[in-house]
Design an enzyme around this catalytic site. Structure first.
Site, PDB file in Angstrom:
ATOM      1  N   ARG A  55     124.606  60.772 -17.565  1.00 45.49           N
ATOM      2  CA  ARG A  55     125.571  60.776 -18.676  1.00 45.49           C
ATOM      3  C   ARG A  55     125.454  62.030 -19.540  1.00 45.49           C
ATOM      4  O   ARG A  55     126.447  62.489 -20.101  1.00 45.49           O
ATOM      5  CB  ARG A  55     125.391  59.512 -19.533  1.00 45.49           C
ATOM      6  CG  ARG A  55     125.918  58.294 -18.808  1.00 45.49           C
ATOM      7  CD  ARG A  55     125.765  57.023 -19.592  1.00 45.49           C
ATOM      8  NE  ARG A  55     126.508  55.961 -18.926  1.00 45.49           N
ATOM      9  CZ  ARG A  55     126.463  54.689 -19.264  1.00 45.49           C
ATOM     10  NH1 ARG A  55     125.704  54.317 -20.267  1.00 45.49           N
ATOM     11  NH2 ARG A  55     127.170  53.798 -18.622  1.00 45.49           N
TER      12      ARG A  55
ATOM     13  N   LYS B 235     131.924  37.070  -9.652  1.00 46.93           N
ATOM     14  CA  LYS B 235     132.798  36.035 -10.200  1.00 46.93           C
ATOM     15  C   LYS B 235     134.279  36.383 -10.150  1.00 46.93           C
ATOM     16  O   LYS B 235     134.678  37.484 -10.516  1.00 46.93           O
ATOM     17  CB  LYS B 235     132.418  35.785 -11.669  1.00 46.93           C
ATOM     18  CG  LYS B 235     130.984  35.356 -11.887  1.00 46.93           C
ATOM     19  CD  LYS B 235     130.814  34.914 -13.346  1.00 46.93           C
ATOM     20  CE  LYS B 235     129.363  34.803 -13.761  1.00 46.93           C
ATOM     21  NZ  LYS B 235     128.777  36.079 -14.152  1.00 46.93           N
TER      22      LYS B 235
ATOM     23  N   GLY C 102     130.165  50.551 -13.244  1.00 46.67           N
ATOM     24  CA  GLY C 102     129.328  49.358 -13.123  1.00 46.67           C
ATOM     25  C   GLY C 102     128.510  49.307 -11.847  1.00 46.67           C
ATOM     26  O   GLY C 102     127.957  50.310 -11.401  1.00 46.67           O
TER      27      GLY C 102
ATOM     28  N   GLY D 165     133.153  48.318 -17.820  1.00 41.84           N
ATOM     29  CA  GLY D 165     134.116  47.466 -18.525  1.00 41.84           C
ATOM     30  C   GLY D 165     135.423  48.177 -18.786  1.00 41.84           C
ATOM     31  O   GLY D 165     136.511  47.606 -18.631  1.00 41.84           O
TER      32      GLY D 165
END
Length: 401
Positions: free
Chosen positions: A37, A201, A358, A381
Site C-alpha cells: 500500500r 457467503k 480482499g 469492500g
C-alpha cells in the site's frame, strides 16, 4: 461518477496539498510486514512533490476506536516512506491529529516537502464524518487529493467531510486507476465479459450477483456460496456451507440468467472431506466427487477438477474478466487447487483481468500470479460495492471534470 478531476488537472505549486492515502498496513513489533500500500501511493506523492506542492499525508491504521493507541501510530510509516521517497517525511505526532505539531510543521513547509499526520481514527469523529475534525483537516490545506480507494465506500471526515470545506478536491493516480478499471469493466466492458464470484457467503454478494448478471455475458460461481445454489437445485450437499434463507434467491438468479440469455456456470464436481481443516492449513485428504454424489457426511471445500477445467475454458474466450472471491479454502495447499486453476487461466489469457480486492487479491498474490493480472484492486469492500453498481461516497466527493 467516472469523470473526476485528478492530480493531472490541477496546479499545486506553493500550495498545501492534503492527500488521503491508504496506509492501513500490517505491523508486527512496530515493523511493516507488507508495504504494497505504501508503494502504491508513491506515484501520486512523487507527482505532487515534483510539481512543487507542500504535501501533507493522512491515513487511518487499524481500529483505534477514537483514541490514541501507540501500537497503531503511523510513525513507522513515516520512517519507511522517507526511505522509499529518498527524502524526509516529517511525522506530526499529535494525539488529536491536527494539533500544535501538525500546525507548526505545515506552517514551516517549503515547496516539495512532505509531512505525515497521525492516525486519523485517533479522532472519534473520523468514522462519523463529524464537522469539527473535517474543518480541522481542511484548515491545513488549499487542495485535497483522495488516493485511498480502500475507504471510498465509507463517508468519513478524511475522505468526504473535508471536501465540503476545500474548493479543490481531486483523485490521485491510484484512485483514478480503480475508477478506470472497475468502472469501465462494469459500465463499458469489452465483450465477451466474464465475471467470477467466489467466497463463502451468498449474503455478501446478493446485489453483486444480480448486478453482474445484467452486465456480463457469463457468470461463474465458485467458493462456499456455490453449495447454496446447488442445494437450491435440489442436490444433496452433505455438510457443505449453506445459507438456507437464500435458496429462493439462488433460484431467482438462475431464472434471471435464463431470461436475460446469460450463461450461469455452477460446479459440476467438488473436492470433499469429512470436516473443515483445523488448523486451516493442516494436511487433509480430499475426494473428488460429482455434485450429484456428495456424501451426506462430507463437506465441499473446493471446486473439483472438472469444474476447474470448465471455468478455465470459459475464461479463454473472454475479453474482460472480473474476479472476486476464491474458489475454495485457498489457505490450505490441498484446497487451493481450484483457485490456482482459475488464477492460472486468468494469467494466460489476453483479456483485461481485474481482481476485486480482499481474499481474491490475497490469493492471487500469495500464489504468485499477481504480476500477470491487469489490475488488482486495493479495496475489498469498496470494489464489491462498485461491482454492485453503488455510488461510492469517497469517489462522488471529488470535483467533476
Amino acid at each position: 461518477m467516472l469523470n473526476k478531476k485528478s492530480v493531472d488537472d490541477i496546479n499545486v505549486k506553493g500550495k498545501r496539498v492534503l492527500v488521503r492515502c491508504d496506509f492501513n498496513v500490517p505491523l508486527k513489533d512496530g515493523k511493516i510486514t507488507d508495504e504494497n500500500r505504501l508503494v502504491a501511493a508513491l506515484p501520486t506523492i512523487r507527482k505532487l512533490i515534483a510539481d512543487g506542492g507542500r504535501v501533507i499525508l493522512c491515513s487511518h491504521l487499524g481500529k483505534p476506536k477514537g483514541e490514541p493507541k501507540p501500537e497503531l501510530s503511523l510513525a513507522p510509516v513515516a520512517a519507511r516512506l522517507s526511505e522509499l521517497l529518498g527524502q524526509e517525511v516529517k511525522f506530526a505526532a499529535d494525539p488529536e491529529v491536527v494539533g500544535p505539531n501538525a500546525r507548526a510543521a505545515v506552517e514551516a513547509m517549503k515547496d516539495g516537502e512532505v509531512i505525515l499526520l497521525e492516525n486519523t481514527r485517533y479522532r472519534a469523529e473520523e468514522t462519523k464524518n463529524g464537522e469539527a475534525f473535517s474543518k480541522d483537516l481542511a484548515s491545513l490545506c488549499d487542495v485535497y487529493v483522495d488516493d485511498a480507494f480502500g475507504t471510498a465506500h465509507r463517508a468519513h471526515c478524511s475522505n468526504v467531510g473535508v471536501t465540503q470545506y476545500v474548493d479543490t478536491a481531486v483523485v490521485g493516480y491510484l484512485m483514478q486507476k480503480e475508477i478506470d478499471f472497475l468502472g469501465n469493466a462494469v459500465d463499458n466492458p469489452v465483450r465477451p465479459f466474464v465475471a467470477i464470484l467466489g467466497g463463502a457467503k451468498v449474503a455478501d454478494k446478493l446485489n453483486v450477483i444480480s448486478n453482474l448478471l445484467e452486465k456480463c455475458d457469463t457468470l461463474i460461481i465458485g467458493g462456499g456460496m456455490a453449495f447454496t445454489f446447488l442445494k437450491a437445485q435440489g442436490k444433496e450437499i452433505g455438510k457443505s456451507l449453506v445459507d438456507d434463507t437464500k435458496l429462493d434467491y439462488c433460484r431467482e438468479m438462475v431464472e434471471k440468467a435464463g431470461t436475460l440469455g446469460k450463461k450461469l456456470l455452477l460446479p459440476v464436481d467438488a473436492a470433499v472431506a469429512p470436516s473443515f481443516p483445523d488448523p486451516i492449513d493442516a494436511p487433509i485428504a480430499v475426494e473428488n466427487v460429482s455434485v450429484d454424489a456428495i456424501p451426506a457426511d462430507a463437506m465441499g471445500l473446493d471446486i473439483g477438477t472438472e469444474t476447474a477445467k470448465l471455468y478455465a475454458e470459459a475464461v479463454k474466450s473472454a475479453k474482460t474478466v472480473v474476479w472476486n472471491g476464491p474458489m475454495g479454502v485457498f489457505e490450505n495447499p490441498t484446497l487451493a487447487a481450484g483457485t490456482i486453476a482459475v488464477a492460472k487461466a486468468l494469467a494466460e489469457t489476453e483479456a483485461t483481468t481485474i481482481i476485486g480486492g480482499g481474499d481474491s487479491a490475497a490469493a492471487v498474490n500469495q500464489l504468485g500470479f499477481g504480476d500477470k493480472m491487469t489490475h488488482i484492486s486495493t479495496g475489498g469492500g469498496a470494489s464489491l460495492e462498485f461491482l454492485e453498481g453503488k455510488e461510492l461516497p469517497g469517489v462522488a466527493a471529488a470535483n467533476d471534470k
